[in-house]
Design an enzyme around this catalytic site. Structure first.
Site, PDB file in Angstrom:
ATOM      1  N   GLY A 187      28.343  -6.274 -12.457  1.00 50.66           N
ATOM      2  CA  GLY A 187      28.576  -5.285 -13.678  1.00 50.66           C
ATOM      3  C   GLY A 187      29.867  -4.854 -13.919  1.00 50.66           C
ATOM      4  O   GLY A 187      30.523  -4.748 -14.998  1.00 50.66           O
TER       5      GLY A 187
ATOM      6  N   ASP B 210      -2.880 -10.537   9.300  1.00 47.89           N
ATOM      7  CA  ASP B 210      -1.961 -11.790   9.288  1.00 47.89           C
ATOM      8  C   ASP B 210      -1.557 -12.233  10.534  1.00 47.89           C
ATOM      9  O   ASP B 210      -1.172 -11.618  11.245  1.00 47.89           O
ATOM     10  CB  ASP B 210      -0.828 -11.106   8.370  1.00 47.89           C
ATOM     11  CG  ASP B 210      -1.073 -10.710   6.994  1.00 47.89           C
ATOM     12  OD1 ASP B 210      -2.052 -11.000   6.484  1.00 47.89           O
ATOM     13  OD2 ASP B 210      -0.234  -9.924   6.507  1.00 47.89           O
TER      14      ASP B 210
ATOM     15  N   CYS C 123      29.008  -3.394  -9.074  1.00 56.29           N
ATOM     16  CA  CYS C 123      29.190  -4.659  -8.386  1.00 56.29           C
ATOM     17  C   CYS C 123      29.454  -5.932  -9.396  1.00 56.29           C
ATOM     18  O   CYS C 123      30.610  -5.982  -9.976  1.00 56.29           O
ATOM     19  CB  CYS C 123      28.089  -5.173  -7.758  1.00 56.29           C
ATOM     20  SG  CYS C 123      28.654  -6.307  -6.274  1.00 56.29           S
TER      21      CYS C 123
ATOM     22  N   GLU D 115      24.442   3.502  -5.518  1.00 59.60           N
ATOM     23  CA  GLU D 115      23.041   3.807  -5.598  1.00 59.60           C
ATOM     24  C   GLU D 115      22.370   3.767  -4.190  1.00 59.60           C
ATOM     25  O   GLU D 115      21.123   4.614  -4.031  1.00 59.60           O
ATOM     26  CB  GLU D 115      22.182   2.544  -6.392  1.00 59.60           C
ATOM     27  CG  GLU D 115      22.017   1.343  -5.835  1.00 59.60           C
ATOM     28  CD  GLU D 115      23.188   0.458  -6.057  1.00 59.60           C
ATOM     29  OE1 GLU D 115      23.030  -0.699  -6.022  1.00 59.60           O
ATOM     30  OE2 GLU D 115      24.240   0.800  -6.619  1.00 59.60           O
TER      31      GLU D 115
ATOM     32  N   LEU E 197       0.891  -1.253   0.219  1.00 55.49           N
ATOM     33  CA  LEU E 197      -0.152  -0.008   0.047  1.00 55.49           C
ATOM     34  C   LEU E 197       0.893   1.140  -0.014  1.00 55.49           C
ATOM     35  O   LEU E 197       0.412   2.351  -0.182  1.00 55.49           O
ATOM     36  CB  LEU E 197      -1.126   0.159   1.111  1.00 55.49           C
ATOM     37  CG  LEU E 197      -2.276  -0.470   0.936  1.00 55.49           C
ATOM     38  CD1 LEU E 197      -3.363  -0.664   2.335  1.00 55.49           C
ATOM     39  CD2 LEU E 197      -3.173   0.066   0.093  1.00 55.49           C
TER      40      LEU E 197
ATOM     41  N   HIS F  22      28.220  -0.289  -4.273  1.00 56.44           N
ATOM     42  CA  HIS F  22      26.659   0.187  -4.593  1.00 56.44           C
ATOM     43  C   HIS F  22      26.513   1.670  -4.495  1.00 56.44           C
ATOM     44  O   HIS F  22      25.669   1.889  -3.280  1.00 56.44           O
ATOM     45  CB  HIS F  22      25.779  -0.795  -3.946  1.00 56.44           C
ATOM     46  CG  HIS F  22      25.701  -2.376  -4.189  1.00 56.44           C
ATOM     47  ND1 HIS F  22      24.877  -2.680  -5.169  1.00 56.44           N
ATOM     48  CD2 HIS F  22      26.447  -3.337  -3.989  1.00 56.44           C
ATOM     49  CE1 HIS F  22      25.253  -4.012  -5.367  1.00 56.44           C
ATOM     50  NE2 HIS F  22      26.056  -4.397  -4.694  1.00 56.44           N
TER      51      HIS F  22
END
Length: 546
Positions: free
Chosen positions: A383, A147, A381, A509, A15, A507
């Site tokens: 890549g 849940d 990484c 990002e 959500l 990384h």
């Protein structure tokens, strides 16, 4: 004393509790308050590090080496909160700590039960996640009310609130108002049922944030208020945004959520929420006319969340270069089967990290295509490791060059297992994780982009550049632009003569922010934009990430 906000969700998963939590953090920070953010996940895995991206999406890594839920990426992109291993607890992590205490005899022979032992451990985790000195601790409860897995966490926060003064805790429930196209109306019954479930547990929400694709009428808000026992002004619409997820905090602030929270928690500030810089970014985004197209060549390309931080980082870099970044999602296996023709017309090629042998040869072919056609390339990484393999095979003529991860008998293991990984047989939490130093070589493209020689970036890998081949690479056109000084590990490779060609072992990002894009992503998109101008590419009907 720290104030606490608990964010729960109902009706369905996904959500946007994580985005809502992050947006609240931003709003409060822009009122001069300090925040911490935390995610409690009901699944039994100790952390998501051993989970498939198909099951979980990307694994987000913190500076201190925690492998965490991807929602922590939203937290860091929106706020200045310091996230650590204490920012993400799972059922597995909670139970592991309780069982360890039982094995040590800490419970002195008592029967160990969900209540009070598991719930006490959850409450301890909440306290641990509230960083020292913060004004507000925001805790998101994963899963959906109802849940079975979520029940211990909900019971724990119920107890937590009971043990604190009333104005120290706020419960915010994110729910869904589904729109039925056949009847042309939205329905409040799922929200009523969700809140009913929460109240059965003993939690009365103070604020309802209603996800919807259509405007919520005043009458609908009043109906929800009446049936859910929530004041009308505390029923907040959270409509699907038009341009960008970064519109969410602006919309919530416009609807008065910031004032509502501060009033309920008794937070006294002399500031109004200042979102001027954020609004300016959004205004700029809406007016962008320039575009460039980046091909992301990956293994899990059909699952958007698998590369969530990469897509967001490309969008950030687009903001700073005044352009929209269009994404061409390319399966690495398709490159192998269909050929590199499927990459024709792109302005940049990004090859992300990953695990497993599937798709590696396709990534290597895509990298060769970028190198030989002078197309901006960025490898992260795995890549970066594929870039080393491609260069070793096709330029250094090291026949059969490969990584020991997937070719243990290769005659040229240009990528090898890290020395301290050789005796490890446990999968979870044992990689090289977290922030490590990197010394940049002066005069390189990376040094130019970072504008400093010392950097720190986050890692998640077991294999590395094999230093036995270092001399051969140093004598070639490929530059080794960044080295970890403590262990003499190669962290960055470059081709200086190429329009843009950088591979990094870390990384980046994970450190990009909307108003502070990562320097390598910014430089990569800048090069891609120059490429599209040079080649005069026309508009393309592909996915836009903004």
């Amino acid at each position: 004393m720290v104030k606490h906000i608990f964010v729960t969700g109902g009706v369905v998963s996904s959500l946007g509790k994580g985005l809502t939590s992050a947006a609240i953090g931003l709003i409060l920070e822009q009122r001069g308050l300090t925040v911490s953010l935390q995610k409690l996940d009901p699944y039994i895995n100790v952390d998501p590090g051993t989970m498939s991206p198909y099951q979980h999406g990307e694994v987000y890594v913190t500076d201190d080496g925690a492998e965490t839920d991807l929602d922590l990426g939203h937290y860091e992109r929106y706020t200045h909160a310091v996230l650590t291993k204490s920012s993400n607890f799972t059922t597995g992590k909670i139970y592991s700590s309780v069982i360890a205490k039982e094995r040590r005899g800490d419970y002195l022979g008592r029967t160990v039960q969900v209540i009070p032992h598991i719930t006490d451990a959850i409450k301890e985790a909440i306290h641990e996640g509230a960083n020292s000195g913060v004004d507000v601790a925001i805790t998101e409860i994963g899963g959906t009310v109802g849940d079975i897995e979520s029940l211990p966490f909900l019971e724990a926060v119920r107890q937590f609130a009971l043990e604190r003064p009333k104005d120290d805790v706020l419960f915010l429930h994110v729910t869904l108002l589904p729109y039925l196209r056949a009847s042309g109306e939205m329905k409040t019954k799922p929200t009523q049922q969700s809140v009913g479930k929460l109240r059965e547990i003993g939690i009365q929400p103070d604020v309802l944030v209603c996800r919807t694709e259509k405007p919520m009428t005043r009458e609908m808000a009043q109906k929800i208020s009446l049936f859910c026992n929530v004041r009308p002004e505390a029923v907040i619409e959270e409509r699907d945004v038009e341009y960008s997820i970064y519109e969410v905090p602006v919309d919530l602030c416009r609807l008065g959520l910031d004032e509502l929270i501060c009033k309920h928690l008794g937070l006294q500030t002399n500031m109004e929420t200042d979102l001027a810089a954020w609004k300016q970014m959004l205004s700029t985004l809406k007016d962008l006319e320039q575009t460039c197209e980046i091909a992301v060549v990956g293994k899990y390309i059909q699952l958007h969340d698998a590369y969530k931080s990469i897509y967001e980082s490309l969008a950030h870099a687009g903001f700073s270069n005044l352009c929209k970044v269009k994404i061409r999602k390319v399966s690495a296996e398709d490159v192998l089967v269909k050929g590199t023709e499927i990459l024709n017309g792109v302005d940049g090629i990004l090859v992300p990290g990953g695990f497993g042998e599937r798709g590696i040869e396709g990534k290597i072919q895509a990298i060769r295509f970028a190198r030989e056609n002078n197309i901006p390339f960025f490898g992260i990484c795995l890549g970066m490791q594929c870039a080393v393999i491609e260069f070793a095979r096709n330029v250094l003529e090291l026949e059969g060059a490969h990584t020991l991860e997937h070719s243990p008998h290769t005659t040229h293991p240009v990528i090898s297992l890290m020395a301290d990984q050789r005796e490890i047989d446990q999968k979870g939490g044992t990689m090289r994780l977290g922030a490590y130093d990197c010394q940049l070589v002066a005069g390189t493209r990376s040094h130019e982009l970072y504008a400093t020689e010392q950097i720190s970036e986050r890692h998640r890998h077991r294999f590395e550049f094999n230093n036995e081949y270092r001399e051969q690479f140093e004598k070639s056109a490929m530059g080794l632009a960044g080295i970890n000084p403590q262990r003499d590990l190669v962290e960055i490779v470059e081709l200086p003569e190429h329009t843009f060609y950088i591979g990094v072992q870390f990384h980046p990002e994970f450190k990009s922010r909307p108003l502070q894009p990562h320097p390598i992503f910014r430089g990569f998109v800048e090069a891609a934009l120059a490429h599209t101008k040079e080649n005069n590419h026309g508009p393309k009907e592909v996915e836009t990430l903004a």
